[in-house]
Design a protein around this motif. Structure first.
Motif, PDB file in Angstrom:
ATOM      1  N   ILE A   1       0.615  -1.205  -0.034  1.00  0.00           N
ATOM      2  CA  ILE A   1       0.167   0.058  -0.217  1.00  0.00           C
ATOM      3  C   ILE A   1       0.917   1.079  -0.045  1.00  0.00           C
ATOM      4  N   LEU A   2       0.521   2.330  -0.917  1.00  0.00           N
ATOM      5  CA  LEU A   2       1.156   3.538  -0.821  1.00  0.00           C
ATOM      6  C   LEU A   2       0.255   4.591  -0.816  1.00  0.00           C
ATOM      7  N   GLY A   3       0.382   5.605   0.031  1.00  0.00           N
ATOM      8  CA  GLY A   3      -0.404   6.508   0.229  1.00  0.00           C
ATOM      9  C   GLY A   3       0.290   7.930   0.290  1.00  0.00           C
ATOM     10  N   THR A   4      -0.332   8.980  -0.300  1.00  0.00           N
ATOM     11  CA  THR A   4       0.267  10.344  -0.239  1.00  0.00           C
ATOM     12  C   THR A   4      -1.044  11.342   0.250  1.00  0.00           C
ATOM     13  N   SER A   5      -0.703  12.409   0.777  1.00  0.00           N
ATOM     14  CA  SER A   5      -1.701  13.536   0.927  1.00  0.00           C
ATOM     15  C   SER A   5      -1.556  14.361  -0.340  1.00  0.00           C
ATOM     16  N   PHE A   6      -0.724  14.335  -1.028  1.00  0.00           N
ATOM     17  CA  PHE A   6      -0.639  15.426  -2.231  1.00  0.00           C
ATOM     18  C   PHE A   6      -1.061  14.663  -3.396  1.00  0.00           C
ATOM     19  N   HIS A   7      -1.278  15.335  -4.499  1.00  0.00           N
ATOM     20  CA  HIS A   7      -1.672  14.960  -5.897  1.00  0.00           C
ATOM     21  C   HIS A   7      -0.606  15.012  -7.040  1.00  0.00           C
ATOM     22  N   PRO A   8       0.142  13.878  -7.092  1.00  0.00           N
ATOM     23  CA  PRO A   8       1.331  13.448  -8.241  1.00  0.00           C
ATOM     24  C   PRO A   8       0.728  13.690  -9.456  1.00  0.00           C
ATOM     25  N   GLU A   9      -0.660  13.277  -9.589  1.00  0.00           N
ATOM     26  CA  GLU A   9      -1.217  13.077 -10.947  1.00  0.00           C
ATOM     27  C   GLU A   9      -1.460  14.755 -11.529  1.00  0.00           C
ATOM     28  N   LEU A  10      -1.386  15.898 -10.824  1.00  0.00           N
ATOM     29  CA  LEU A  10      -1.706  17.196 -11.211  1.00  0.00           C
ATOM     30  C   LEU A  10      -0.413  17.754 -11.461  1.00  0.00           C
ATOM     31  N   THR A  11       0.854  17.151 -11.683  1.00  0.00           N
ATOM     32  CA  THR A  11       1.864  17.750 -11.486  1.00  0.00           C
ATOM     33  C   THR A  11       2.764  17.706 -12.635  1.00  0.00           C
ATOM     34  N   GLY A  12       2.687  16.791 -13.687  1.00  0.00           N
ATOM     35  CA  GLY A  12       3.348  16.279 -14.839  1.00  0.00           C
ATOM     36  C   GLY A  12       4.629  15.456 -14.385  1.00  0.00           C
ATOM     37  N   ASP A  13       4.807  15.533 -13.122  1.00  0.00           N
ATOM     38  CA  ASP A  13       6.054  14.563 -12.699  1.00  0.00           C
ATOM     39  C   ASP A  13       5.304  13.364 -12.508  1.00  0.00           C
ATOM     40  N   ILE A  14       5.861  12.113 -13.286  1.00  0.00           N
ATOM     41  CA  ILE A  14       5.454  10.967 -13.266  1.00  0.00           C
ATOM     42  C   ILE A  14       6.203   9.851 -12.217  1.00  0.00           C
ATOM     43  N   SER A  15       7.156  10.589 -11.366  1.00  0.00           N
ATOM     44  CA  SER A  15       8.156   9.620 -10.879  1.00  0.00           C
ATOM     45  C   SER A  15       7.545   8.599  -9.623  1.00  0.00           C
ATOM     46  N   LEU A  16       6.613   9.442  -8.833  1.00  0.00           N
ATOM     47  CA  LEU A  16       5.681   8.513  -8.123  1.00  0.00           C
ATOM     48  C   LEU A  16       4.857   7.636  -8.677  1.00  0.00           C
ATOM     49  N   HIS A  17       4.477   7.956  -9.623  1.00  0.00           N
ATOM     50  CA  HIS A  17       3.576   6.839 -10.491  1.00  0.00           C
ATOM     51  C   HIS A  17       4.226   5.755 -10.995  1.00  0.00           C
ATOM     52  N   LYS A  18       5.688   6.015 -11.538  1.00  0.00           N
ATOM     53  CA  LYS A  18       6.643   5.280 -11.869  1.00  0.00           C
ATOM     54  C   LYS A  18       6.794   4.256 -10.526  1.00  0.00           C
ATOM     55  N   TYR A  19       7.129   4.647  -9.504  1.00  0.00           N
ATOM     56  CA  TYR A  19       7.520   4.037  -8.280  1.00  0.00           C
ATOM     57  C   TYR A  19       6.420   3.102  -8.164  1.00  0.00           C
ATOM     58  N   PHE A  20       5.008   3.488  -8.345  1.00  0.00           N
ATOM     59  CA  PHE A  20       3.948   2.362  -8.164  1.00  0.00           C
ATOM     60  C   PHE A  20       3.884   1.323  -8.940  1.00  0.00           C
ATOM     61  N   VAL A  21       4.113   1.604 -10.306  1.00  0.00           N
ATOM     62  CA  VAL A  21       4.019   0.748 -11.421  1.00  0.00           C
ATOM     63  C   VAL A  21       5.122  -0.346 -11.045  1.00  0.00           C
ATOM     64  N   SER A  22       6.243   0.129 -10.584  1.00  0.00           N
ATOM     65  CA  SER A  22       7.457  -0.780 -10.230  1.00  0.00           C
ATOM     66  C   SER A  22       6.905  -1.642  -8.927  1.00  0.00           C
ATOM     67  N   MET A  23       6.312  -1.287  -8.190  1.00  0.00           N
ATOM     68  CA  MET A  23       5.792  -2.116  -7.083  1.00  0.00           C
ATOM     69  C   MET A  23       4.739  -3.407  -7.701  1.00  0.00           C
ATOM     70  N   ILE A  24       4.092  -2.849  -8.692  1.00  0.00           N
ATOM     71  CA  ILE A  24       3.450  -3.835  -9.336  1.00  0.00           C
ATOM     72  C   ILE A  24       4.145  -4.918  -9.996  1.00  0.00           C
ATOM     73  N   ARG A  25       5.256  -4.308 -10.769  1.00  0.00           N
ATOM     74  CA  ARG A  25       6.169  -5.305 -11.800  1.00  0.00           C
ATOM     75  C   ARG A  25       6.952  -6.242 -10.635  1.00  0.00           C
ATOM     76  N   LYS A  26       7.439  -5.718  -9.429  1.00  0.00           N
ATOM     77  CA  LYS A  26       7.915  -6.713  -8.553  1.00  0.00           C
ATOM     78  C   LYS A  26       7.056  -7.827  -8.074  1.00  0.00           C
ATOM     79  N   LYS A  27       5.750  -7.252  -7.803  1.00  0.00           N
ATOM     80  CA  LYS A  27       4.641  -8.355  -7.391  1.00  0.00           C
ATOM     81  C   LYS A  27       4.444  -9.387  -8.442  1.00  0.00           C
ATOM     82  N   ASN A  28       4.501  -9.080  -9.880  1.00  0.00           N
ATOM     83  CA  ASN A  28       4.125 -10.051 -10.843  1.00  0.00           C
ATOM     84  C   ASN A  28       5.444 -10.680 -11.174  1.00  0.00           C
TER      85      ASN A  28
END
Lengths: 205, 322
Positions: free
Chosen positions: A178-205
């Protein structure tokens, strides 16, 4: 498996922004996968990962309860599916939430993230702010924090890793899948946190 | 995706300050428009009391809009309609966790200032209240709080956005319980968007400039809108929505969410209706769910409503030429 299947919970809130950010993250990592809006338990059951976006947690919770999605999401998280909760999404994942002004809340929560959340912790919309923050533990030293009527975390359980603080307030956490943030990475154009989340899924699979 | 950056970055409404060791900025376009993004696919409900606000929150409203009187009562009462009592707004802010909005009169800079100081989450510069200055709307870039404005067509919408509106809603004809005008307005906007998108796709800059002149807005706003093929801010439907089917229909026309004014608390089954309208707005793509929502209400308890053809007061025309 031809690619990962990530869903954005599309009950209410800023869904489109998360679809775009997640798609860009997958592409940037050179992976294959699809990102879709999900609303129903059937759609959720096929997922490898789920983003619960920003919005109003009372609305997202109540409506996910009504159509049975909440139960399905719980099942999937219990089975290890990575999930990323943003603002309202993080509130949804938590065990306990209270409002800064109104007090203890009795709203439907997923009851996984072992934290107590204070809703609207920084004040109302006029107090919403942007500030540069860091998440050194996951290799993101600078990140544009966009805080909109944001919650903060006021208590954490022993399995919760604090990823970031703003002026002593906890604003990003990780607990297993589980990953949780108070702030909104999706409104910034910076995808590094979404990339981190996608790699969490990659590790899992 | 709807862009978040506005045209004017560094304006009076943008406040920079230090919190601890962190530099922060408030009142940016990203924060104002981003706030509206968080409301998407939701229902904003008009309320006049704490009790109504709590019913709205429990029903799944994404925000409440505080008025002194519901629009249909404003229509009946006549006289001058002004911003709601600050004390009631504050009581509601203290009793619900969802965002609280309030209306100010068109062009009334100081009513808006008072609402900003009250700390409401969004200010609606609204035609439901009696306009203070029909020739000039508020210059919303001067505010840290975000604004929503009504519009009947693309020109009005883009002029309001150029003045700093972070969100647009159709005007419809408030307080009538009749969705007809809202339908016309959203279709107007859609038709005009299709037209400018096709001009943009054809690469005809000269024609786009003439559109900007016709709509009385700057070229950059027209160009951005044309390239997107939609309004560059979140766009809700409003005006006369009374039933779950009304809300769902407007969602099919491409609205990002709905405002419901008199439709809920002027009906005799307000609680069920509030829930039903939320369900229909969320699950509008599923006709069966909308049917279930519609089944929750009793048509005999809907507000009677008005034929918009014979109205003495057409609120939608207020401030429309500016």
């Amino acid at each position: 498996m031809s690619g990962i299947n990530i869903g954005i919970l599309a009950v209410q809130g800023d869904v489109a922004e998360n679809i775009l950010a997640t798609k860009m993250a997958i592409e940037d990592l050179g992976m294959e996968g699809i990102v879709t809006e999900v609303k129903t338990p059937e759609q959720i059951s096929d997922l490898d990962g789920l983003v619960i976006p920003g919005g109003e947690s009372t609305v997202i919770g109540t409506l996910s309860l009504v159509n049975g999605s909440l139960k399905k999401i719980k099942e999937k998280i219990a089975n290890g599916m990575p999930v990323f909760g943003i603002c309202a999404g993080m509130i949804m994942l938590s065990k306990k939430a209270k409002d800064r002004v109104v007090g203890e809340m009795d709203q439907p929560l997923l009851d996984f993230l072992d934290v107590k959340i204070e809703r609207n912790a920084f004040g109302r919309q006029k107090d919403s702010f942007e500030s540069e923050i860091s998440m050194d533990k996951i290799g993101i030293s600078k990140f544009p924090g966009v805080f909109i009527r944001a919650p903060s975390i006021i208590e954490t359980g022993k399995d919760v890793e604090v990823l970031s603080k703003f002026n002593e307030k906890i604003i990003a956490v990780k607990q297993g899948n589980i990953l949780g943030t108070s702030f909104h990475p999706e409104l910034t154009g910076d995808i590094s946190l979404h990339k981190y989340f996608v790699s969490m899924i990659r590790k899992k699979n | 995706m709807i862009p978040l950056s506005g045209d004017l970055g560094d304006t009076k409404g943008v406040v920079k300050e230090k919190i601890g060791s962190f530099g922060t900025t408030r009142g940016t376009s990203t924060l104002k428009r981003g706030f509206a993004h968080m409301l998407k696919n939701g229902v904003v409900m008009d309320v006049t009391t704490v009790e109504q606000a709590q019913i709205a929150e429990d029903a799944g409203a994404v925000a409440v809009m505080v008025l002194d009187k519901l629009p249909s009562d404003v229509r009946k009462a006549g006289g001058v309609a002004r911003t709601a009592s600050i004390r009631i707004i504050q009581e509601i802010m203290d009793s619900v966790t969802i965002p609280v909005m309030a209306k100010c009169r068109i062009g009334h800079v100081y009513e808006a200032m008072v609402l900003q100081e009250t700390n409401v989450d969004m200010i609606d510069e609204s035609e439901v209240l009696t306009p203070a200055d029909e020739n000039r709307h508020i210059w919303k870039w001067d505010f840290t709080s975000p604004f929503v404005n009504g519009a009947r067509n693309l020109g009005e919408a883009l002029r309001r956005i150029e003045e700093g509106a972070a969100m647009i809603r159709t005007k419809g004809e408030p307080g009538t319980g009749n969705v007809a005008e809202a339908v016309i307005h959203i279709k107007n906007v859609n038709t005009e968007l299709r037209r400018i998108k096709s001009i943009y796709d054809a690469g005809d800059e000269q024609d786009l400039i003439s559109v900007a002149r016709e709509l009385k807005v700057s070229y950059s706003v027209v160009e951005q809108t044309a390239s997107l093929g939609r309004l560059p801010v979140v766009n809700f439907a409003a005006g006369g929505i009374s039933t779950p089917a009304d809300a769902a229909y407007l969602m099919t026309l491409g609205c990002d969410g709905v405002f419901v004014g008199s439709g809920i608390f002027k009906a005799d089954d307000a609680k069920e209706r509030a829930q039903a309208i939320v369900l229909a707005t969320t699950f509008w793509e599923d006709p069966d769910k909308v049917k279930e929502a519609q089944k929750m209400i009793d048509e005999r308890q809907s507000m009677l409503g008005l034929d918009t053809k014979n109205l003495e007061l057409r609120m939608q025309e207020r401030g429309s030429t500016a």
